[in-house]
Design a protein around this motif. Sequence first.
Motif, PDB file in Angstrom:
ATOM      1  N   ARG A 113       1.480  -1.245  -0.105  1.00 61.94           N
ATOM      2  CA  ARG A 113      -0.383   0.436   0.078  1.00 61.94           C
ATOM      3  C   ARG A 113       0.882   1.721   0.147  1.00 61.94           C
ATOM      4  N   LEU A 114       1.909   1.113   1.160  1.00 65.38           N
ATOM      5  CA  LEU A 114       2.477   2.241   0.417  1.00 65.38           C
ATOM      6  C   LEU A 114       3.388   2.446  -0.620  1.00 65.38           C
ATOM      7  N   SER A 164       8.986 -11.181 -11.571  1.00 62.42           N
ATOM      8  CA  SER A 164       8.451 -10.599 -10.423  1.00 62.42           C
ATOM      9  C   SER A 164       8.293  -9.038 -10.971  1.00 62.42           C
ATOM     10  N   LEU A 165       7.462  -8.120 -10.728  1.00 61.47           N
ATOM     11  CA  LEU A 165       7.127  -7.496 -11.094  1.00 61.47           C
ATOM     12  C   LEU A 165       7.408  -5.713 -10.184  1.00 61.47           C
ATOM     13  N   VAL A 166       7.364  -6.577  -8.970  1.00 65.26           N
ATOM     14  CA  VAL A 166       8.534  -5.089  -8.166  1.00 65.26           C
ATOM     15  C   VAL A 166       9.006  -6.120  -7.166  1.00 65.26           C
ATOM     16  N   ASP A 167      10.649  -6.127  -6.295  1.00 62.35           N
ATOM     17  CA  ASP A 167      10.681  -6.661  -5.148  1.00 62.35           C
ATOM     18  C   ASP A 167      10.272  -5.077  -3.857  1.00 62.35           C
ATOM     19  N   LEU A 168       9.251  -5.834  -3.202  1.00 59.92           N
ATOM     20  CA  LEU A 168       9.124  -4.153  -1.793  1.00 59.92           C
ATOM     21  C   LEU A 168      10.460  -4.285  -1.190  1.00 59.92           C
ATOM     22  N   GLY A 169      10.788  -5.290  -0.439  1.00 61.74           N
ATOM     23  CA  GLY A 169      12.080  -5.191  -0.120  1.00 61.74           C
ATOM     24  C   GLY A 169      13.076  -3.954  -0.410  1.00 61.74           C
ATOM     25  N   GLU A 175      14.392   3.180   0.006  1.00 62.41           N
ATOM     26  CA  GLU A 175      13.717   4.217   0.345  1.00 62.41           C
ATOM     27  C   GLU A 175      14.382   4.997   2.071  1.00 62.41           C
ATOM     28  N   THR A 176      14.557   4.032   2.358  1.00 64.40           N
ATOM     29  CA  THR A 176      14.660   3.899   3.553  1.00 64.40           C
ATOM     30  C   THR A 176      16.422   3.633   4.409  1.00 64.40           C
ATOM     31  N   SER A 177      17.068   2.784   3.494  1.00 67.83           N
ATOM     32  CA  SER A 177      18.597   2.138   3.528  1.00 67.83           C
ATOM     33  C   SER A 177      18.374   1.543   5.140  1.00 67.83           C
ATOM     34  N   MET A 254      10.193   1.301  13.814  1.00 66.65           N
ATOM     35  CA  MET A 254       9.289   2.666  14.112  1.00 66.65           C
ATOM     36  C   MET A 254       8.671   4.245  12.587  1.00 66.65           C
ATOM     37  N   VAL A 255       9.868   3.356  12.023  1.00 70.33           N
ATOM     38  CA  VAL A 255      10.101   4.004  10.815  1.00 70.33           C
ATOM     39  C   VAL A 255       8.955   3.772   9.688  1.00 70.33           C
ATOM     40  N   LEU A 256       8.604   1.753   9.783  1.00 73.18           N
ATOM     41  CA  LEU A 256       7.246   1.871   8.951  1.00 73.18           C
ATOM     42  C   LEU A 256       6.217   2.202   9.445  1.00 73.18           C
TER      43      LEU A 256
END
Length: 284
Positions: A113-114, A164-169, A175-177, A254-256
């Motif tokens: 969703r993000l 695989s269309l997107v690897d969300l990991g 995005e965040t390192s 926390m960031v998530l």
Amino acid sequence: MDIVFSPCPNDTFIFHAWANGLIPNAPKLNVTYADIDITNKLAESGDGPDILKISIAALPWVHESYGFLPSGGALGRGCGPLILTQNVKKSVSLAGKKIAVPSERSTAYLLFRLWLSQHVPEGVKEICVLPFHEIMPAIRDGKIDAGLVIHEARFTYPSYGLRSLVDLGDWWEKETSLPIPLGGIIAKKSIDRNNIINWIQSSLDHAWKHPSASKSYVMEHAQELDWKVAQEHIDLYVNSFSYSLGVKGCYAIMVLLERAMEKNLIPPVNFSSLLINQIPINIK
């Protein structure tokens, strides 16, 4: 002591020693193996067992009788959920498509969703929940347009003729390192949670010192019966964060949750009754 966790290799590897009575002074475990969607719902109801493995994304709905533990979970790098589609040459857009997810409270779905909020602002047509082992066959058979998969599906999806269309990991890490926080252990506050942490860590110590001892137990419950795949699964999802989250692991959680709250994807999180790594967390 009642516990519920998934039959996936990472969970059975971690809990093998404790579940089989190999940890001195640890109480006997009555184990139930359940899909993550079931464990998340048990945690939300408040009527669940003493100990549960749940999605990090389910924490905002955890009943007040449970506390979060810093050991036994799944957090790391290169281990994120994948968005899979049929293996076609043309480009694929998810706008207006039917997508299957393993649980509406899963971290995989929250990450999805993000990602959607950035890349598919017009949204998808429909979200349906399927047990994760049913998602790839449904994509292959054209019952859904795409699916969100976790665990050993990272290794087996090519055998279904999928891509695989997107690897969300990978997206999250860029995005965040930060490592990706997937799942964690909660326990009833009426139990001494420090003891539970020690027993989990002792079980994991045993697993690492005797890596072949858990093989038959892992394979007895694995939905993917190939030992090589099960071993790859363990190597990917069981790491130092499984032993103890530490400051970096806590910060990743926390960031998530902060990002999810900013998008109104989860309710406000009150961590006054949860303790992560002995550090009270308050997110505003």
